[in-house]
Write a protein that holds these residues in place. Structure first.
Motif, PDB file in Angstrom:
ATOM      1  N   ILE A 110     -11.475   4.777  -0.321  1.00  0.00           N
ATOM      2  CA  ILE A 110     -10.134   4.285  -0.650  1.00  0.00           C
ATOM      3  C   ILE A 110      -9.237   4.696   0.506  1.00  0.00           C
ATOM      4  O   ILE A 110      -8.859   5.859   0.644  1.00  0.00           O
ATOM      5  N   ARG A 111      -8.929   3.755   1.378  1.00  0.00           N
ATOM      6  CA  ARG A 111      -8.111   4.074   2.542  1.00  0.00           C
ATOM      7  C   ARG A 111      -6.686   4.468   2.133  1.00  0.00           C
ATOM      8  O   ARG A 111      -6.107   3.867   1.247  1.00  0.00           O
ATOM      9  N   LYS A 112      -6.139   5.450   2.811  1.00  0.00           N
ATOM     10  CA  LYS A 112      -4.747   5.825   2.601  1.00  0.00           C
ATOM     11  C   LYS A 112      -3.821   4.927   3.423  1.00  0.00           C
ATOM     12  O   LYS A 112      -2.667   4.715   3.071  1.00  0.00           O
ATOM     13  N   ASN A 113      -4.354   4.427   4.533  1.00  0.00           N
ATOM     14  CA  ASN A 113      -3.643   3.500   5.408  1.00  0.00           C
ATOM     15  C   ASN A 113      -4.584   2.324   5.666  1.00  0.00           C
ATOM     16  O   ASN A 113      -5.703   2.537   6.166  1.00  0.00           O
ATOM     17  N   CYS A 114      -4.151   1.119   5.328  1.00  0.00           N
ATOM     18  CA  CYS A 114      -5.057  -0.024   5.413  1.00  0.00           C
ATOM     19  C   CYS A 114      -5.487  -0.349   6.837  1.00  0.00           C
ATOM     20  O   CYS A 114      -6.495  -1.044   7.036  1.00  0.00           O
ATOM     21  N   ARG A 115      -4.768   0.144   7.810  1.00  0.00           N
ATOM     22  CA  ARG A 115      -5.087  -0.164   9.212  1.00  0.00           C
ATOM     23  C   ARG A 115      -6.133   0.759   9.827  1.00  0.00           C
ATOM     24  O   ARG A 115      -6.608   0.492  10.935  1.00  0.00           O
ATOM     25  N   MET A 116      -6.503   1.826   9.120  1.00  0.00           N
ATOM     26  CA  MET A 116      -7.467   2.780   9.693  1.00  0.00           C
ATOM     27  C   MET A 116      -8.275   3.465   8.607  1.00  0.00           C
ATOM     28  O   MET A 116      -7.823   3.575   7.470  1.00  0.00           O
TER      29      MET A 116
ATOM     30  N   LYS B  91       0.834  -1.204   0.000  1.00  0.00           N
ATOM     31  CA  LYS B  91       0.000   0.000   0.000  1.00  0.00           C
ATOM     32  C   LYS B  91       0.869   1.254   0.000  1.00  0.00           C
ATOM     33  O   LYS B  91       0.600   2.221  -0.737  1.00  0.00           O
ATOM     34  N   ALA B  92       1.936   1.274   0.789  1.00  0.00           N
ATOM     35  CA  ALA B  92       2.831   2.434   0.856  1.00  0.00           C
ATOM     36  C   ALA B  92       3.451   2.710  -0.511  1.00  0.00           C
ATOM     37  O   ALA B  92       3.553   3.869  -0.941  1.00  0.00           O
ATOM     38  N   ASN B  93       3.858   1.668  -1.212  1.00  0.00           N
ATOM     39  CA  ASN B  93       4.446   1.854  -2.541  1.00  0.00           C
ATOM     40  C   ASN B  93       3.408   2.339  -3.545  1.00  0.00           C
ATOM     41  O   ASN B  93       3.715   3.158  -4.431  1.00  0.00           O
ATOM     42  N   LEU B  94       2.179   1.847  -3.414  1.00  0.00           N
ATOM     43  CA  LEU B  94       1.123   2.306  -4.312  1.00  0.00           C
ATOM     44  C   LEU B  94       0.741   3.754  -4.037  1.00  0.00           C
ATOM     45  O   LEU B  94       0.416   4.499  -4.976  1.00  0.00           O
TER      46      LEU B  94
ATOM     47  N   PRO C 230      -1.443   7.900  -5.610  1.00  0.00           N
ATOM     48  CA  PRO C 230      -2.050   8.211  -4.312  1.00  0.00           C
ATOM     49  C   PRO C 230      -3.576   8.118  -4.307  1.00  0.00           C
ATOM     50  O   PRO C 230      -4.237   8.491  -5.278  1.00  0.00           O
ATOM     51  N   SER C 231      -4.106   7.569  -3.196  1.00  0.00           N
ATOM     52  CA  SER C 231      -5.550   7.527  -2.947  1.00  0.00           C
ATOM     53  C   SER C 231      -6.324   6.934  -4.124  1.00  0.00           C
ATOM     54  O   SER C 231      -7.403   7.419  -4.470  1.00  0.00           O
ATOM     55  N   THR C 232      -5.758   5.893  -4.713  1.00  0.00           N
ATOM     56  CA  THR C 232      -6.369   5.319  -5.917  1.00  0.00           C
ATOM     57  C   THR C 232      -6.773   3.857  -5.752  1.00  0.00           C
ATOM     58  O   THR C 232      -7.879   3.472  -6.130  1.00  0.00           O
ATOM     59  N   VAL C 233      -5.876   3.043  -5.186  1.00  0.00           N
ATOM     60  CA  VAL C 233      -6.117   1.603  -5.100  1.00  0.00           C
ATOM     61  C   VAL C 233      -6.595   1.227  -3.697  1.00  0.00           C
ATOM     62  O   VAL C 233      -5.960   1.579  -2.699  1.00  0.00           O
TER      63      VAL C 233
END
Length: 328
Positions: free
Chosen positions: A320-326, A110-113, A118-121
């Motif tokens: 579309i989460r920017k951080n998968c944990r929150m 996710k960080a690399n994407l 940004p804010s897409t996948v």
């Protein structure tokens, strides 16, 4: 082997489900990210390759993470959410606590994407793609995936406890959980074949080794050779609960049809695995997958697309989460 050579390597069997495969959901699209994140597949593939190169077992863990996500209120990335003041998430539910793993791999992808697009996948799509890449990297099939899932904004520990099948449940209960998600008996047999790779903790099957159904004896189905090996790996004491045994004792790191051959030889590790031979319909499917490995490969891809469509959020639903944990 680097990611690029892996991409072009001839694996033991590769099945490509072409774009004519029926869409899991009319709202998902095979070309969803073609213009907004054209390097998506390569970024996910590289992340999975790095994780598996570091630890072979991680491939199976990523596949399981996707399965456990989809079976709880749909494929919405909810399993990735940490607990908050407003909900208790799924990570510490019985089927996931001290068991589900691979969160940090999804975080890294996710960080690399986020750097590339940004804010897409969505995290849900990352999980779906990572599961496919993990299977393919282990020598299994490759299938085309419709994308466009959006992430959920909540999670439910109670739903995870109730909806994820248990390895000790009767086959009829497991099948009922599958059918409640729009799947069928065939999907139970096919997706159980994911146990051709990976490991299970002794706690998930140890009762078969010493006190099956409270008889004080081992499960009579288990042959003496596999029983002795498993009892050595999982001694009858609490301290062995976290020890690991391969789900497929023959080719534990190769995605193939040997899992089904093990069932025919009464060598299924989990009670839920061996139970497939106790039903005439599922046993017939097992025998077909033993005879026709390419049929298993093709059907596995199709069932994964089907499972990946459960309860998806699309359009304006979710985020579309920017951080998968929150949540954002």
């Amino acid at each position: 082997m680097d990611p690029s050579s892996y991409t072009h390597s001839l694996l033991s069997f590769v099945v490509v489900l072409v774009l004519s495969t029926p869409l899991a959901s009319s709202q998902l699209d095979y070309k969803f990210y073609d213009s907004t994140c054209p390097n998506l597949t390569n970024i996910v593939r590289s992340g999975v390759w790095s994780a598996v190169a570091n630890e072979t077992r991680m491939g199976a863990s990523l596949l399981r993470l996707h399965f456990h996500d989809c079976f709880v209120n749909g494929c919405d990335g909810s399993i990735l959410l940490d607990d908050t003041s407003t909900f208790t998430g799924e990570k510490n539910a019985g089927p996931n606590r001290m068991s589900a793993r691979g969160y940090e791999v999804i975080d890294a992808i996710k960080a690399n994407l986020e750097k590339s697009c940004p804010s897409t996948v969505s995290c849900a799509d990352i999980l779906t793609l990572a599961a496919r890449e993990a299977v393919h990297l282990a020598g299994g099939p490759f299938w085309s995936l419709p994308l466009g899932r959006r992430d959920g904004t909540t999670a439910s520990q109670s739903a995870a406890n109730q909806q994820i099948p248990s390895p000790s449940e009767p086959l009829e209960n497991i099948t009922a959980k599958f059918t409640s998600k729009g799947l069928e008996m065939k999907d139970v047999v096919v997706l159980s074949g994911a146990h051709t790779i990976g490991f299970a903790k002794c706690s998930s099957f140890k009762q078969r080794l010493f006190n099956f159904n409270s008889t004080g004896k081992p499960d009579p189905i288990l042959g003496s050779s596999i029983l002795n090996d498993l009892q050595s790996t999982c001694p009858n004491q609490d301290s062995s609960d976290s020890n690991l045994a391969a789900l497929d004792l023959v080719t534990p790191n190769k995605f193939d049809n040997v899992y089904y051959k093990n069932l025919l030889n009464n060598s299924g590790l989990l009670q839920s695995d061996q139970a497939l031979m106790g039903d005439s319909n599922s046993a017939a499917m097992v025998n077909n997958y033993i005879k026709y490995p390419y049929l298993f490969a093709n059907d596995f891809g199709a069932s994964m697309v089907k499972m990946g469509s459960i309860g998806v959020l699309t359009g304006k639903d979710g985020e579309i989460r920017k951080n998968c944990r929150m949540v954002n």
